[in-house]
Design an enzyme around this catalytic site. Structure first.
Site, PDB file in Angstrom:
ATOM      1  N   LYS A  53       0.871  -1.190   0.000  1.00 61.15           N
ATOM      2  CA  LYS A  53       0.000   0.000   0.000  1.00 61.15           C
ATOM      3  C   LYS A  53       0.901   1.232   0.000  1.00 61.15           C
ATOM      4  CE  LYS A  53      -1.466   2.927   2.805  1.00 61.15           C
ATOM      5  NZ  LYS A  53      -1.545   4.137   1.957  1.00 61.15           N
ATOM      6  N   GLY A  61       7.518   5.619   7.503  1.00 63.35           N
ATOM      7  CA  GLY A  61       6.619   6.763   7.663  1.00 63.35           C
ATOM      8  C   GLY A  61       6.922   7.469   8.968  1.00 63.35           C
ATOM      9  N   SER A  62       5.917   8.132   9.509  1.00 61.41           N
ATOM     10  CA  SER A  62       6.143   8.945  10.706  1.00 61.41           C
ATOM     11  C   SER A  62       6.186   8.079  11.966  1.00 61.41           C
ATOM     12  CB  SER A  62       5.018   9.974  10.832  1.00 61.41           C
ATOM     13  OG  SER A  62       3.795   9.294  10.975  1.00 61.41           O
ATOM     14  N   GLY A  70       4.064   4.768  12.936  1.00 61.16           N
ATOM     15  CA  GLY A  70       4.920   3.610  13.220  1.00 61.16           C
ATOM     16  C   GLY A  70       4.550   2.924  14.529  1.00 61.16           C
ATOM     17  N   GLU A  97      10.833   2.115   9.703  1.00 64.80           N
ATOM     18  CA  GLU A  97      11.774   3.214   9.453  1.00 64.80           C
ATOM     19  C   GLU A  97      10.984   4.505   9.584  1.00 64.80           C
ATOM     20  OE1 GLU A  97      14.860   3.328   9.308  1.00 64.80           O
ATOM     21  OE2 GLU A  97      15.299   1.206   9.099  1.00 64.80           O
ATOM     22  N   CYS A 149      13.905  11.939   5.436  1.00 55.04           N
ATOM     23  CA  CYS A 149      14.054  11.507   6.831  1.00 55.04           C
ATOM     24  C   CYS A 149      15.483  11.731   7.306  1.00 55.04           C
ATOM     25  CB  CYS A 149      13.671  10.041   6.961  1.00 55.04           C
ATOM     26  SG  CYS A 149      14.484   9.012   5.737  1.00 55.04           S
ATOM     27  N   GLN A 152       1.379  19.825   4.340  1.00 57.96           N
ATOM     28  CA  GLN A 152       2.798  19.879   4.713  1.00 57.96           C
ATOM     29  C   GLN A 152       3.287  21.329   4.748  1.00 57.96           C
ATOM     30  OE1 GLN A 152       4.881  17.253   5.765  1.00 57.96           O
ATOM     31  NE2 GLN A 152       6.155  19.015   6.288  1.00 57.96           N
ATOM     32  N   GLU A 162      10.482  16.872  14.262  1.00 58.93           N
ATOM     33  CA  GLU A 162      10.725  16.805  12.816  1.00 58.93           C
ATOM     34  C   GLU A 162       9.745  17.731  12.089  1.00 58.93           C
ATOM     35  OE1 GLU A 162       9.511  13.218  10.659  1.00 58.93           O
ATOM     36  OE2 GLU A 162      11.487  13.209   9.705  1.00 58.93           O
TER      37      GLU A 162
END
Ligand code: NAD
Length: 481
Positions: free
Chosen positions: A173, A226-227, A231, A250, A284, A331, A383
């Site tokens: 996905k 992803g974030s 996660g 990750e 990242c 964003q 972040e």
């Protein structure tokens, strides 16, 4: 809306009724395409197809798998300009960056084609007389993959290639914001000779398709990028289910780049500006925390500002653009929010941070550089995931190292110095999965392990030969002869 770009389930391109528009962030009037929004039924059908394909695929010879991966690599590399253009159009990184990412996807497939032929085991003498011990690796089974929007072809490639190389079946996905590159990649791999059902693509929302993938009892492992907040949910769902799933995460970063007084100024400025702002800072591994020793601080800031005056923020596909737009409105709002937070906390906006108008409507933001910040401020701790970086002034190497490590993240960590002593000490003591000396924290090779520590990563590394730790499971067999 009936999407022209459908999901791939059991070797067929099938459409659910719903679709979403993929919009070009450089020109919001430009619709890249309409892509299926999968349903829970689509996801269940995809997992069933993967399950049906697994017995035969997991027993293919390394040669058969090599040929599929090599053919996919050849087509990706032959079409890298076209794929790079699609990527830049949907995600907003510049055309050279888009072509570079497509090339990387092709190289990853070539690497893992070779890995098909290199899989080996061990034969170990037993401690018991007459007994032999073999250690072999087997595929994990059905692997679910959930990917983010910022590397729309490279991340699907670095998950799909090792999964297939080691004999697994896949349901992927991709990020719903940028499904085009993943669709094109899956199309190439399928036509490279993959049996039906080995690789399935279900596009759509994380909360619908992603969640159903996490909860499916026939999925054996989940590879997620992803974030941190998503996660955590992914890991919790993988452990809560029955049976539990193998999981690899990750996630985010707040990567420090230390600049010592003895650094080569040009090298340091290039590492900082490239690392913090190129690819619109949407990496990242972005060098978002610049930790600079007092003796070089003012010269470094001045030179960074001069360098930033020379960058061109514009349409990702335009020749001469060095930084493309932010990926979307939400964003952009997040970036502007953090620029305001940094100001409110007492940071000095030394350059940029303004919205820009260009020929077409898009999400254009001038890179923002803050000075006079501390490591306690939110701009240093959270972040942003945009072209926003801040400078923290330090007195010496020891303070720089302590601040570099004072973060909940641990993906990539860099130092600019001409001192072998400090470079060596930093490589040993940086609390990160990747360490860079005189290089930006972003920008890695495709054939070596990638991943971090602390809040940035969880589970085995991705990429290179180390990818086998996640995509295979070890079996120990004992035989009395
Ligand atoms: P995100 O966490 O919002 O989404 C990632 C993926 O998870 C998407 O496909 C999304 O649809 C899906 N998802 C969302 N909710 C879900 C749920 N409840 N169940 C299952 N799936 C769900 O991240 P993003 O905004 O797409 O990407 C940006 C983040 O990714 C940043 O934090 C960045 O640092 C990180 N990232 C990390 C790496 C790395 O290798 N460490 C690489 C690239 C990006």
């Amino acid at each position: 809306m009936n999407a022209p770009f459908k999901n791939l389930i059991a070797g067929e391109w099938t459409g659910s009724q719903n679709a979403s528009r993929n919009i070009n962030p450089s020109n919001t009037n430009d619709v890249v395409g309409e892509y299926s929004q999968g349903s829970v039924d689509d996801l269940n059908n995809a997992v069933a197809a993967a399950k049906a394909a697994f017995p035969a695929w997991s027993r293919t010879t390394p040669q058969e798998r090599y040929e599929v991966l090599k053919k996919a690599s050849d087509e990706i590399l032959a079409r890298k300009e076209e794929l790079g253009k699609l990527l830049s159009r949907e995600e907003g990184k510049t055309l050279p960056e888009g072509i570079g990412e497509a090339t990387r996807a092709g190289q990853i497939f070539a690497f893992f084609a070779g890995e098909c032929l290199r899989l080996n085991g061990e034969s170990i003498p037993s401690v018991r007389p007459g007994v032999g011990v073999e250690v072999t690796r087997e595929p994990v089974g059905i692997v679910g993959m959930i990917t983010p929007w910022n590397f729309p072809i490279a991340i699907p490639a670095w998950k799909i290639a090792p999964a297939l190389a080691y004999g697994n079946c896949v349901v992927i996905k991709p990020a719903d914001l940028v499904p085009g590159s993943a669709w094109a990649l899956v199309d190439i791999i399928q036509r490279a000779g993959l049996p039906k059902g080995v690789l399935n693509l279900v596009m759509g929302r994380g909360s619908v398709v992603g969640q159903a993938l996490l909860e499916h009892k026939d999925v054996h492992a989940i590879s997620f990028t992803g974030s941190v907040s998503t996660g955590r949910k992914v890991a919790a769902a993988c452990i809560a289910g029955n049976p539990m799933k193998k999981v690899q995460l990750e996630m985010g970063g707040k990567n420090p780049l230390v600049v010592l007084d003895d650094a080569d100024l040009k090298v340091a400025v290039e590492a900082a500006v490239q690392g913090a702002f190129f690819s619109t800072g949407q990496r990242c591994t972005a060098s978002s925390r610049l930790i600079v020793q007092a003796g070089i601080h003012d010269r470094f800031v001045e030179a960074c500002i001069e360098r930033l005056k020379g960058v061109t923020v514009d349409d990702a596909l335009k020749a001469g653009t060095t930084i493309g737009p932010v990926v979307d409105q939400s964003q952009l709002d997040q970036n502007l929010k953090y620029i305001q937070i940094a100001r409110d906390e007492g940071g000095k906006l030394a350059f940029g941070g303004e919205l820009l108008n260009r020929d077409n409507p898009g999400f254009y933001l001038q890179p923002a550089l803050f000075t006079e910040t501390t490591n306690a401020m939110r701009i240093s701790r959270e972040e942003v995931f945009g072209p926003v970086a801040n400078v923290v002034r330090v007195k010496d190497y020891e303070e720089a190292l302590a601040i570099a490590n004072d973060t909940e993240f641990g993906l990539s960590s860099g130092i600019c110095t001409t001192s072998l002593k400090y470079a060596t000490h930093f490589k040993r003591n940086a609390e990160a999965g990747m360490v860079m000396v005189n290089l930006a924290t972003a920008g890695v090779d495709y054939h070596v392990p990638f991943g971090g520590r602390k809040g940035s990563s969880y589970g085995p590394r991705e990429q290179g030969a180390y990818a086998r730790e996640f995509y295979t499971t070890v079996k120990t067999s004992y035989t009395l002869a």
